[in-house]
Design a protein around this motif. Sequence first.
Motif, short mmCIF file in Angstrom:
data_model
loop_
_atom_site.label_atom_id
_atom_site.label_comp_id
_atom_site.label_asym_id
_atom_site.label_seq_id
_atom_site.Cartn_x
_atom_site.Cartn_y
_atom_site.Cartn_z
N TYR A 56 0.88 -1.00 0.52
CA TYR A 56 -0.23 0.11 -0.30
C TYR A 56 0.63 1.08 -0.13
O TYR A 56 0.80 2.51 -0.44
CB TYR A 56 -1.23 0.07 1.46
N MET A 57 1.95 1.59 0.84
CA MET A 57 2.59 2.77 1.35
C MET A 57 3.84 2.73 -0.52
O MET A 57 3.47 3.99 -0.54
CB MET A 57 3.34 2.07 2.72
N LYS A 79 0.88 4.08 -2.83
CA LYS A 79 0.86 5.24 -2.95
C LYS A 79 2.02 6.26 -2.99
O LYS A 79 2.04 7.91 -3.80
CB LYS A 79 0.74 5.16 -1.21
N GLN A 80 3.11 5.83 -2.49
CA GLN A 80 4.43 6.79 -2.85
C GLN A 80 4.94 6.31 -4.48
O GLN A 80 5.30 7.44 -4.80
CB GLN A 80 6.44 6.25 -2.15
N GLU A 82 2.70 9.06 -6.46
CA GLU A 82 2.56 10.43 -5.87
C GLU A 82 4.37 10.65 -6.37
O GLU A 82 3.99 11.79 -7.40
CB GLU A 82 3.31 10.79 -4.21
#
Length: 533
Positions: free
Chosen positions: A31-32, A35-36, A39
């Motif tokens: 997930y991280m 998301k990263q 971005e």
Amino acid sequence: MRRVSLQTKIHGLVLTLSLFLIILLTSYFTYMEGKQMAEDRGLIALEISKVISFMPSIIEAFELENPSEEIQPIIEKIKNETGAEFIVVGNKDGIRYSHPLPSEIGKRMIGGDNERAIQNGEYYISEARGSLGLSMRGKSPIFDKQGNIIGVVSVGYLVEDVKEQIVRNVSKELFVSFLALVISIIGSYLLARSIRKDTMGLEPYEIVNLYKEKNAVLHSVKEGILSVDKNGMINSMNKPAKKLLNVKGTVRRLKVDGLFPSSQLYDVLKSGEPQIDREMTWKHQTIIVSITPIFDDDGVSGVVASFRDKTEIEQMVNTISEVKMYSEDLRAQTHEYTNKLYVLSGLIQLGEYDEAINMIQSESSELQFLNQIVFEQIKDTKVQAILLGKLGKASEKKVRFEIDSQSYIDKLPDHIKLFQITLVLGNLIDNAFEAVYDIEEPIVKLFATDIGEDIIFEVSDNGKGITEEEMVVLFERGFTSKTSEKPRGYGLYNADSAVKELGGIIEVHSEAENTVFTVYLPKEKRGGEVWGK
């Protein structure tokens, strides 16, 4: 219900915990990372759009009659170099001057996310669906030399591409997670094996049962039992040990020094050699100690000491000796009377009736005289039993055993036990029988009285007497003037020990053909208990 083994429990626990952590961490990192990555792609798209919006060639191309002819080649080259999915340049009305698909040039830009750039002059990141699909976009306005907004640059990366990249990265993470799971399986197996080795293959419930059994055995035995570790710290001590050592409360994890004679414990800890039936004195009492080392893989890990009060052991030995003495005396008495019955039977069969009658009368008169003394003047049944046994033994050994007609003893006080009076009186009389064994006319005499504050027994014999050298060691353990294969030299030692326990004394007077042992036993027990007649 079948019990689950410790090994299965460890495997299950470690694997469940490992699998839970792996799934949790993998999900979190996925997930991280997603998301990263989204971005990062958005920021890259924004930076590229900014650079393009400030390029002079792009700004000047807007003044041409057909801007796309100038802008499209430049944008294609930039797109190929940066790896962007698309770069679209449009005017302030949203008409495209460049597009990855040339057929889309001249058409209106799709997505509805250009207003902030065209109307407000903002630089921003947006997510919208265009002609190529859902994408992360970087939006930048294009200004002319006078500062007027003349167009917009849109650089984008498809969300689908980002997801594919995430999937590729997650596959690597899943491989690492699988390795972690394999390592967990191996680790749980080695851990379970190590614990099983430490517990000697026993399951927890078996260890609990052994612990309960050990406590039950520990506190049921009569001996005192004490166990210490290699540092001298007490691990366990049963109730008899506490009682014998006068220890109260818990002693676990206390130093053994000061509670028990520890020098021999440390000797065994150091040498690893057991010490069996060692006699030692501790706080005015003599105890018999056996110390056994406990071994593990590193050597001696502790010791176990079992011990008993020597007095109890001596009483047990004396009781056995007492029973044996009674048995021997009864056997002698039975044997002697059997011989006399055979003689009587022979006289009667030969018709020697007068001789048989004389023998019966002689025996009866002698027995009546002795019975009068034993049963009428000796009131204590313990002393009566001893004398009756010795009379039979004396008859068998052809020793003349005389009991003084002036002897008189009432019932002995309660603190004088049977085994004690047996040791004293029995051993002195037996010693006198031994002393006259080689004498032509052996005589042993007994006088007993309780007149005064003491009970007095006097045993004399007409043996060869005791030399001055023998007198010095007469009551030492193991001393004997006889030669025999059997262990000897304990009779007088035991008699002397019993007399001392009762607070009395033994006097010995010896000369040629006359040895006298005189015993004085106080009627009053140490502590103030008085014998009342």
